[in-house]
Design an enzyme around this catalytic site. Structure first.
Site, mmCIF file in Angstrom:
data_model
loop_
_atom_site.group_PDB
_atom_site.id
_atom_site.type_symbol
_atom_site.label_atom_id
_atom_site.label_comp_id
_atom_site.label_asym_id
_atom_site.label_seq_id
_atom_site.Cartn_x
_atom_site.Cartn_y
_atom_site.Cartn_z
ATOM 1 N N GLY A 227 -2.712 14.434 5.595
ATOM 2 C CA GLY A 227 -3.127 13.164 6.191
ATOM 3 C C GLY A 227 -4.415 12.634 5.607
ATOM 4 O O GLY A 227 -5.273 12.120 6.318
ATOM 5 N N VAL B 106 0.019 4.647 6.482
ATOM 6 C CA VAL B 106 0.497 5.001 7.818
ATOM 7 C C VAL B 106 1.313 6.289 7.789
ATOM 8 O O VAL B 106 1.121 7.191 8.626
ATOM 9 C CB VAL B 106 1.331 3.845 8.405
ATOM 10 C CG1 VAL B 106 1.951 4.257 9.736
ATOM 11 C CG2 VAL B 106 0.458 2.601 8.585
ATOM 12 N N GLU C 165 -6.404 1.415 -8.881
ATOM 13 C CA GLU C 165 -5.299 2.227 -8.359
ATOM 14 C C GLU C 165 -4.076 2.209 -9.267
ATOM 15 O O GLU C 165 -2.981 2.603 -8.869
ATOM 16 C CB GLU C 165 -4.927 1.741 -6.960
ATOM 17 C CG GLU C 165 -6.065 1.844 -5.959
ATOM 18 C CD GLU C 165 -6.274 3.247 -5.410
ATOM 19 O OE1 GLU C 165 -5.298 3.916 -5.073
ATOM 20 O OE2 GLU C 165 -7.453 3.665 -5.313
ATOM 21 N N HIS D 292 -1.108 -0.464 -1.018
ATOM 22 C CA HIS D 292 -0.924 -0.895 -2.404
ATOM 23 C C HIS D 292 0.049 -2.062 -2.435
ATOM 24 O O HIS D 292 0.935 -2.179 -1.575
ATOM 25 C CB HIS D 292 -0.362 0.236 -3.284
ATOM 26 C CG HIS D 292 -1.318 1.341 -3.545
ATOM 27 N ND1 HIS D 292 -0.946 2.670 -3.533
ATOM 28 C CD2 HIS D 292 -2.641 1.331 -3.845
ATOM 29 C CE1 HIS D 292 -1.998 3.427 -3.803
ATOM 30 N NE2 HIS D 292 -3.038 2.640 -3.987
ATOM 31 N N CYS E 204 6.601 4.640 -6.008
ATOM 32 C CA CYS E 204 5.370 5.418 -6.167
ATOM 33 C C CYS E 204 5.553 6.562 -7.152
ATOM 34 O O CYS E 204 4.610 6.968 -7.837
ATOM 35 C CB CYS E 204 4.927 5.994 -4.817
ATOM 36 S SG CYS E 204 4.195 4.798 -3.681
#
Length: 446
Positions: A20, A26, A174, A250, A369
């Site tokens: 986490g 989320v 990023e 993102h 991702c």
């Protein structure tokens, strides 16, 4: 000359766990402290890679980071043997220990930004590793990411590698998670879209208030300069601060593009009309498909839960496109209904294929991702380290490697186990030999 888009997926590392660590993500926070399965996670990722390879896509493999990051733990004051370092960190700074065990490099969309040779002034493919300054556990990655990129794309005649940007929040970068490219053909000059969350040097501009904006305009501009991109073929757009505060950490959680298709939620961008007009003007061709999903069709909450936009859009051999989606999209009635309708509309997207990547999804990363997109021509593909390209043989070898080295389950208390460190190093050393990467990790250079 033939051109195409290759996808390099990140292998899930042996220390995959749910800590986490990612505020603003989320799924990551909801899964904190759950029991993970490194073996299942890795096998799910490899299965997706092989499936895309079997669909005729050029599919590559990207090695994970060295974890635990003992060097970082020593820099932070933990000392003695490796076992002592782990024990001290577990007792005194468990959150730091978790960060240094993170397998987050599986999400290669964050590894770097890539500009194809058709876009750059020197006609080379450019790579800039992301500095990932916003999260400590991810800020540990750029150096090794650069080593791996150079080992995979290892011909200076075709590839240009840059150092990651200055390690400061003003230049928070990023990677490709906030970057997409539109084009007619992959080998021709395209339009690169850089999405940012905030202006670093102008605090008066809109910005999220609940969760951090991880990408700055200034970082995006710096990458474009490094890659030798022309202003006529670049668009900068700010992500809607409201959606960042809703868990869209993102841009690839709220939009995705491929060739002449931009698939996005109506709330994705700030000043959408001006942005779309600029894209249309700079793209030039009328053959451009803006596929807008309204809030009435799919809520922002369902977008985040299912990762509707954290999907891959791929171009198949017949010229049509397919969406590679997580099973979460299939199991959500509203999202499934939307995708069923989408393939009937007058757009290039004609198929949706669903994949089980649940171990990655629980940590906040979907199919998009997991992959780094690299547009290449035939000559450039031949210059890539061929051992890193998916094949029947590599698929068999990777599955055997995972089965040999990975644990079925991992709990937080396992992180203090020095055997896990040795297991991970043994696995990575064997992997670098399999993929012919050389000594890319610190433990191999001692």
């Amino acid at each position: 000359m033939k051109s195409f888009e290759a996808n390099f997926d990140g292998l899930v590392g042996p220390t995959h766990n749910y800590a986490g660590l990612s505020t603003g993500n989320v799924a990551s926070k909801l899964s904190a402290n759950d029991t993970s399965s490194p073996k299942n996670a890795a096998l799910q990722g490899i299965a997706k890679m092989k499936a895309l390879h079997d669909m005729g896509m050029t599919q590559g493999v990207f090695a994970p980071q060295e974890r635990p990051d003992i060097l970082s733990l020593r820099r932070l004051g933990f000392s003695g043997s490796d076992a002592n370092v782990l024990e001290q960190a577990h007792k005194e700074a468990p959150n730091v220990l978790s960060a240094c065990f993170s397998a987050s490099s599986m999400w290669t969309a964050n590894s770097s930004t890539v500009s194809p040779s058709g876009d750059s002034k020197d006609s080379k493919v450019h790579f800039t590793p992301a500095n990932l300054t916003n999260k400590f556990h991810r800020s540990l990655e750029p150096e090794i990411t650069g080593n791996i990129l150079k080992a995979v794309f290892n011909d200076d005649n075709h590839f240009n590698h840059h150092l990651h940007l200055n390690e400061n929040d003003h230049f928070g970068d990023e990677g490709a998670a906030n970057h997409t490219r539109l084009c007619s053909e992959y080998g021709e000059q395209g339009l690169e879209i850089f999405t940012f969350g905030k202006y670093a040097f102008d605090q008066s501009k809109p910005a999220p208030t609940k969760f951090p904006a991880r990408q700055t305009l200034e970082a995006s501009q710096a990458v474009a300069r490094l890659h030798g991109l022309s202003d006529e073929n670049v668009v900068y757009v700010q992500q809607n601060p409201h959606v960042i505060d809703q868990g869209v950490f993102h841009n690839d959680v709220i939009s995705v593009g491929n060739q002449n298709v931009l698939f996005y939620h109506e709330q994705a961008f700030l000043h959408s009309d001006a942005f779309l007009a600029e894209v249309q003007s700079k793209f030039g061709s009328d053959d451009l498909h803006f596929i807008k999903v309204t809030t009435d069709e799919v809520s922002l909450e369902d977008c985040v839960k299912t990762y509707l936009f954290n999907t891959q859009i791929i171009t198949l051999a017949d010229g049509t496109m397919a969406i590679i989606a997580p099973m979460h999209c299939y199991h959500n009635p509203k999202v499934k209904a939307y995708l069923d309708k989408l393939v009937t509309l007058n757009t290039p997207i004609k198929q949706v294929k669903y994949f089980d990547v649940n171990e990655s999804m629980k940590n906040g990363g979907g199919p998009a991702c997991l992959r780094l997109r690299v547009a290449l021509n035939d000559t450039e593909l031949n210059a890539v380290n061929q051992h890193c390209l998916m094949s029947d043989e590599l698929f068999t070898n990777l599955n055997a490697w995972v089965s040999k080295h990975y644990r079925d389950e991992l709990h937080f208390d396992d992180l203090r186990d020095p055997n896990l460190l040795m297991e991970s190093r043994t696995a990575l050393d064997e992997l670098t030999q399999m993929l012919k990467l050389g000594s890319v990790y610190h433990f191999q250079q001692i």
